[in-house]
Design an enzyme around this catalytic site. Structure first.
Site, PDB file in Angstrom:
ATOM      1  CG  ASN A  50      -1.876  -1.105   1.277  1.00 37.55           C
ATOM      2  OD1 ASN A  50      -2.303  -1.595   0.240  1.00 37.55           O
ATOM      3  ND2 ASN A  50      -2.227  -1.534   2.480  1.00 37.55           N
ATOM      4  CG  HIS A 138     -11.768  -1.423   5.246  1.00 32.10           C
ATOM      5  ND1 HIS A 138     -11.457  -1.359   6.590  1.00 32.10           N
ATOM      6  CD2 HIS A 138     -10.726  -2.040   4.641  1.00 32.10           C
ATOM      7  CE1 HIS A 138     -10.262  -1.900   6.779  1.00 32.10           C
ATOM      8  NE2 HIS A 138      -9.798  -2.320   5.616  1.00 32.10           N
ATOM      9  CD  GLU A 182     -13.655   1.062   1.206  1.00 30.39           C
ATOM     10  OE1 GLU A 182     -12.861   0.768   0.301  1.00 30.39           O
ATOM     11  OE2 GLU A 182     -14.113   0.237   2.005  1.00 30.39           O
ATOM     12  CB  SER A 186      -9.723  -2.004  -0.452  1.00 27.93           C
ATOM     13  OG  SER A 186     -10.819  -2.561   0.225  1.00 27.93           O
ATOM     14  CG  ASP A 212     -12.058   4.928   4.415  1.00 28.75           C
ATOM     15  OD1 ASP A 212     -10.979   5.477   4.131  1.00 28.75           O
ATOM     16  OD2 ASP A 212     -12.126   3.847   5.037  1.00 28.75           O
ATOM     17  CG  HIS A 215      -7.448   1.785  -0.855  1.00 31.40           C
ATOM     18  ND1 HIS A 215      -6.360   0.983  -0.614  1.00 31.40           N
ATOM     19  CD2 HIS A 215      -8.461   1.271  -0.127  1.00 31.40           C
ATOM     20  CE1 HIS A 215      -6.703   0.012   0.205  1.00 31.40           C
ATOM     21  NE2 HIS A 215      -7.979   0.165   0.522  1.00 31.40           N
ATOM     22  CE  LYS A 246      -4.654   0.751   3.344  1.00 30.06           C
ATOM     23  NZ  LYS A 246      -5.988   0.803   3.905  1.00 30.06           N
TER      24      LYS A 246
HETATM   25  C1  LIG Z   1      -6.572   0.176   5.168  1.00 33.71           C
HETATM   26  C2  LIG Z   1      -7.958   0.700   5.306  1.00 33.71           C
HETATM   27  C3  LIG Z   1      -8.430   1.143   6.548  1.00 33.71           C
HETATM   28  C4  LIG Z   1      -7.660   0.914   7.799  1.00 33.71           C
HETATM   29  O1  LIG Z   1      -6.659   1.849   7.958  1.00 33.71           O
HETATM   30  P1  LIG Z   1      -5.470   1.512   8.958  1.00 33.71           P
HETATM   31  O2  LIG Z   1      -4.819   2.815   9.185  1.00 33.71           O
HETATM   32  O3  LIG Z   1      -4.629   0.510   8.252  1.00 33.71           O
HETATM   33  O4  LIG Z   1      -6.082   0.935  10.190  1.00 33.71           O
HETATM   34  C5  LIG Z   1      -9.664   1.753   6.588  1.00 33.71           C
HETATM   35  N1  LIG Z   1     -10.418   1.886   5.483  1.00 33.71           N
HETATM   36  C6  LIG Z   1     -10.012   1.412   4.289  1.00 33.71           C
HETATM   37  C7  LIG Z   1     -10.888   1.568   3.110  1.00 33.71           C
HETATM   38  C8  LIG Z   1      -8.783   0.794   4.179  1.00 33.71           C
HETATM   39  O5  LIG Z   1      -8.391   0.304   3.025  1.00 33.71           O
END
Ligand SMILES: *Cc1c(COP(=O)(O)O)cnc(C)c1O
Length: 388
Positions: A50, A138, A182, A186, A212, A215, A246
């Site tokens: 990531n 997620h 999102e 993902s 969110d 990514h 990421k």
């Molecule tokens: C990776 C991810 C998270 C979690 O984030 P972390 O900082 O790794 O806990 C939350 N939402 C999505 C969509 C993710 O891909």
């Protein structure tokens, strides 16, 4: 005497069942060497990272940061919650930076994206709230839904007709509706139409939009702020979330929001209140990276170009819904996905199979996750391998 044997047997039986289905997960030690990863003694091109901007693989930015510290190294532990003695100036600085970048009144940071998503939704909802969430959000958001007192409905993935119908049906019943999505998803690498969601929100006075960008933060939009920036709707998103673990090469997460929403979260959000804050050193590093984000256009452009090449290759073999640097190759059966992953790994490409319950039944897949550290020649080799 109870020796716990029957419980151990129960665990072992369940693990056996998972293994039989081809879905057993194991931890493998990963040694990193730039864009390569060494697992079980095998050195492979890392296609499962990531580290989207390639900042972890590169290391140059870390050296600059470390030499900028001189002997003023920020604390390695905050030793306490932000609400007790842990609110170091590094956090205030970072949050002001984030708010300014997004043109929002405020921002708040969290220890991880998981913490953020499982914490914000229960904090901002109650029994008179309706949460409408995309079916494929997620796991951290699903856990947030589970912990909240709200009524939750999951609409079909990216099905905005169904979402609109649900909004029309319930807008007058619920004082508050929260739409949760999102931006880049993902598992398929496809992208939400945030501008359309912003339009739905505008038609009603009682809708909050929660996005969110885990990514997308860092790698999309003119300044790397994400898909909301790319689609020109940052002002329409009430909870604009992203993570630092990421593309940003750090750890933690953030929401850009109104000042009153920030204050509300500080008072209501349990995973914010009852946890030790991240190390101030870490917040200082995140600030360092964030400040340089607008200058990383070359990396963003390169990532976009190699992603396009890989998507074109995958699309020749079957359906490819991806619109991003996350490119799945859907194989169906879990064993097919594991076999293909093993074959690619043997040939120097570190790609991992994704199986249920991470993805829906019968859609096991390989997920290629590209980063700016990967060269044009690497992608050319990969495409050749896939077309064998
Ligand atoms: C990776 C991810 C998270 C979690 O984030 P972390 O900082 O790794 O806990 C939350 N939402 C999505 C969509 C993710 O891909």
């Amino acid at each position: 005497m109870n020796t716990g044997t029957s419980t151990q047997d129960h665990f072992a039986d369940e693990l056996h069942r998972i293994d039989q289905a081809g879905n057993l997960r194991t931890l493998r030690t990963a040694v990193h060497d730039g864009k390569h990863i060494i697992v079980d003694g095998r050195r492979m091109l890392n296609l499962s990272s990531n580290d989207y901007l390639g900042l972890a693989a590169d290391g140059g930015m870390l050296s600059t940061f470390l030499s900028s510290l001189d002997d003023r190294v920020p604390a390695m532990s905050s030793s306490s919650s932000r609400l007790l003695t842990g609110n170091y100036p590094e956090f205030d600085h970072l949050e002001r930076q984030l708010a300014a970048s997004y043109g929002k009144e405020a921002a708040l940071t969290f220890n991880s994206g998981y913490n953020m998503n499982m914490g914000i939704l229960p904090a901002i909802s109650d029994t008179s709230t309706l949460i409408l969430a995309d079916k494929l959000v997620h796991a951290s958001l699903i856990d947030g839904l589970r912990l909240s007192a709200a009524k939750c409905i999951r609409y079909r993935h990216l099905d905005y007709r169904q979402l609109t119908d649900l909004v029309e049906k319930y807008a007058s019943t619920y004082p508050r509706i929260i739409i949760v999505t999102e931006s880049i998803f993902s598992m398929d690498g496809d992208i939400a139409d945030l501008a359309l969601l912003a339009d739905i929100r505008k038609k009603h006075g009682n809708i909050l939009l929660y996005v969110d960008e885990a990514h997308a933060a860092g790698i999309r939009g003119a300044h790397g702020l994400g898909i909301a920036e790319e689609q020109g709707c940052m002002d329409d998103i009430d909870f604009l979330c992203g993570t630092f673990g990421k593309a940003l090469c750090s750890v933690g997460a953030y929401v850009a929001c109104s000042a009153v929403a920030r204050e509300y979260l500080i008072n209501k959000m349990r995973p914010f209140i009852f946890t030790t804050a991240l190390p101030p050193l870490n917040a200082a590093w995140t600030s360092h990276v964030w400040e340089r984000l607008p200058d990383m256009d070359d990396r963003r452009r390169h990532l976009a170009a190699i992603s396009e090449k890989l998507r074109t290759c995958i699309a020749r073999t079957g359906e490819c819904r991806s619109q991003s640097h996350i490119v799945p190759l859907i194989l169906g059966a879990s064993t097919d996905a594991t076999d293909k992953a093993e074959e690619l790994q043997a040939n120097g490409f570190y790609v991992l199979p994704l199986r249920p319950p991470t993805v829906p039944a019968r859609t096991s897949r390989l997920r290629f996750s590209l980063t700016a550290a990967i060269g044009d020649e690497d992608v050319a080799k990969l495409i050749k391998e896939l077309e064998k």
